[in-house]
Scaffold this motif. Structure first.
Motif, short mmCIF file in Angstrom:
data_model
loop_
_atom_site.label_atom_id
_atom_site.label_comp_id
_atom_site.label_asym_id
_atom_site.label_seq_id
_atom_site.Cartn_x
_atom_site.Cartn_y
_atom_site.Cartn_z
N THR A 1 0.86 -1.17 0.00
CA THR A 1 0.00 0.00 0.00
C THR A 1 0.90 1.22 0.00
O THR A 1 1.73 1.38 0.89
N GLY A 2 0.75 2.03 -1.02
CA GLY A 2 1.56 3.23 -1.09
C GLY A 2 1.09 4.24 -0.06
O GLY A 2 -0.06 4.65 -0.07
N ASN A 3 1.96 4.61 0.84
CA ASN A 3 1.64 5.64 1.81
C ASN A 3 2.93 6.34 2.21
O ASN A 3 3.98 6.10 1.64
N ALA A 4 2.83 7.17 3.21
CA ALA A 4 3.97 7.98 3.60
C ALA A 4 5.15 7.16 4.10
O ALA A 4 6.26 7.65 4.15
N THR A 5 4.93 5.91 4.45
CA THR A 5 6.02 5.11 5.01
C THR A 5 6.81 4.36 3.94
O THR A 5 7.84 3.79 4.26
N ASN A 6 6.32 4.34 2.72
CA ASN A 6 7.08 3.61 1.69
C ASN A 6 7.01 4.29 0.33
O ASN A 6 6.68 3.67 -0.66
N VAL A 7 7.40 5.55 0.31
CA VAL A 7 7.38 6.29 -0.95
C VAL A 7 8.71 6.21 -1.69
O VAL A 7 8.86 6.79 -2.75
N THR A 8 9.66 5.47 -1.15
CA THR A 8 10.95 5.31 -1.83
C THR A 8 11.14 3.86 -2.26
O THR A 8 10.58 2.94 -1.65
N CYS A 9 11.95 3.68 -3.26
CA CYS A 9 12.27 2.34 -3.75
C CYS A 9 12.88 1.50 -2.63
O CYS A 9 12.52 0.34 -2.43
N ALA A 10 13.78 2.09 -1.86
CA ALA A 10 14.43 1.37 -0.77
C ALA A 10 13.42 0.89 0.27
O ALA A 10 13.57 -0.20 0.83
N ALA A 11 12.40 1.67 0.52
CA ALA A 11 11.38 1.27 1.49
C ALA A 11 10.50 0.14 0.96
O ALA A 11 9.95 -0.64 1.74
N ARG A 12 10.38 0.06 -0.37
CA ARG A 12 9.53 -0.98 -0.97
C ARG A 12 10.27 -2.30 -1.20
O ARG A 12 9.65 -3.35 -1.34
N GLU A 13 11.59 -2.27 -1.25
CA GLU A 13 12.37 -3.49 -1.50
C GLU A 13 12.02 -4.63 -0.54
O GLU A 13 11.82 -5.77 -0.98
N PRO A 14 11.92 -4.37 0.77
CA PRO A 14 11.55 -5.47 1.68
C PRO A 14 10.14 -6.01 1.41
O PRO A 14 9.88 -7.20 1.63
N ASP B 1 6.06 10.61 -7.56
CA ASP B 1 7.25 10.14 -8.26
C ASP B 1 7.34 8.62 -8.25
O ASP B 1 7.77 8.01 -9.22
N SER B 2 6.95 8.01 -7.15
CA SER B 2 7.00 6.55 -7.01
C SER B 2 6.13 5.86 -8.03
O SER B 2 6.49 4.80 -8.57
N TYR B 3 4.98 6.41 -8.28
CA TYR B 3 4.00 5.78 -9.17
C TYR B 3 4.63 5.43 -10.51
O TYR B 3 4.41 4.36 -11.06
N ARG B 4 5.46 6.32 -11.00
CA ARG B 4 6.06 6.15 -12.32
C ARG B 4 7.05 4.97 -12.38
O ARG B 4 7.37 4.50 -13.46
N ARG B 5 7.54 4.53 -11.23
CA ARG B 5 8.58 3.50 -11.21
C ARG B 5 8.11 2.14 -10.71
O ARG B 5 8.88 1.19 -10.71
N LEU B 6 6.90 2.02 -10.24
CA LEU B 6 6.46 0.79 -9.58
C LEU B 6 6.60 -0.46 -10.46
O LEU B 6 7.08 -1.49 -9.99
N LYS B 7 6.21 -0.37 -11.72
CA LYS B 7 6.32 -1.55 -12.60
C LYS B 7 7.78 -1.97 -12.76
O LYS B 7 8.09 -3.16 -12.67
N SER B 8 8.66 -1.01 -12.98
CA SER B 8 10.07 -1.36 -13.18
C SER B 8 10.71 -1.88 -11.90
O SER B 8 11.70 -2.61 -11.96
N GLU B 9 10.15 -1.55 -10.76
CA GLU B 9 10.66 -2.07 -9.48
C GLU B 9 10.25 -3.51 -9.24
O GLU B 9 10.84 -4.20 -8.41
N GLY B 10 9.19 -3.95 -9.92
CA GLY B 10 8.77 -5.33 -9.74
C GLY B 10 7.32 -5.52 -9.35
O GLY B 10 6.91 -6.62 -8.99
N PHE B 11 6.52 -4.46 -9.42
CA PHE B 11 5.09 -4.58 -9.14
C PHE B 11 4.35 -4.75 -10.46
O PHE B 11 4.14 -3.79 -11.19
N PRO B 12 3.94 -5.98 -10.81
CA PRO B 12 3.28 -6.20 -12.09
C PRO B 12 1.84 -5.66 -12.11
O PRO B 12 1.29 -5.43 -13.18
#
Length: 112
Positions: free
Chosen positions: A2-15, A66-77
């Motif tokens: 869930t995109g929220n204030a606690t995981n708006v960076t790629c590093a926060a989403r990796e785990p 900014d995160s929205y634009r990168r989610l697919k490339s990070e691994g969110f299909p």
């Protein structure tokens, strides 16, 4: 995820992606766009020890956009975007009925 204030960076989403992989689960990004102005307004009734400085809220809103634009490339299909929790609930109901495999939408303007 869930995109929220606690995981708006790629590093926060990796785990989160790693956890999905460990559990053999499809990672799905779910974003509910609340305008920054509404987030700032909602600070009012919060107790002093639970408020977030306005500049931080603005930074987090930008980070979300900014995160929205990168989610697919990070691994969110799959990316599910909703402009309200009610619409998200409707989508969840449809998914439970097998009517929704996932939705991808592009937020614009004040939605962020």
């Amino acid at each position: 995820m869930t995109g929220n204030a606690t995981n708006v960076t790629c590093a926060a989403r990796e785990p989160l992606l790693a956890a999905a992989e460990r559990h053999n689960m499809l990672p799905i990004a779910v974003l509910v766009a609340t305008p920054v102005s509404v987030c700032i307004e909602r600070q009012g009734p919060r107790p002093a020890n639970r408020t977030v400085p306005q500049d931080t809220v603005i930074k987090q809103g930008k980070g979300m956009a900014d995160s929205y634009r990168r989610l697919k490339s990070e691994g969110f299909p799959e990316i599910v975007f909703s402009d309200s929790l009610r619409r998200l609930s409707d989508a969840e109901d449809a998914a439970e009925r097998g009517e929704l495999a996932g939705a991808v939408a592009r937020p614009t303007g004040e939605e962020w």
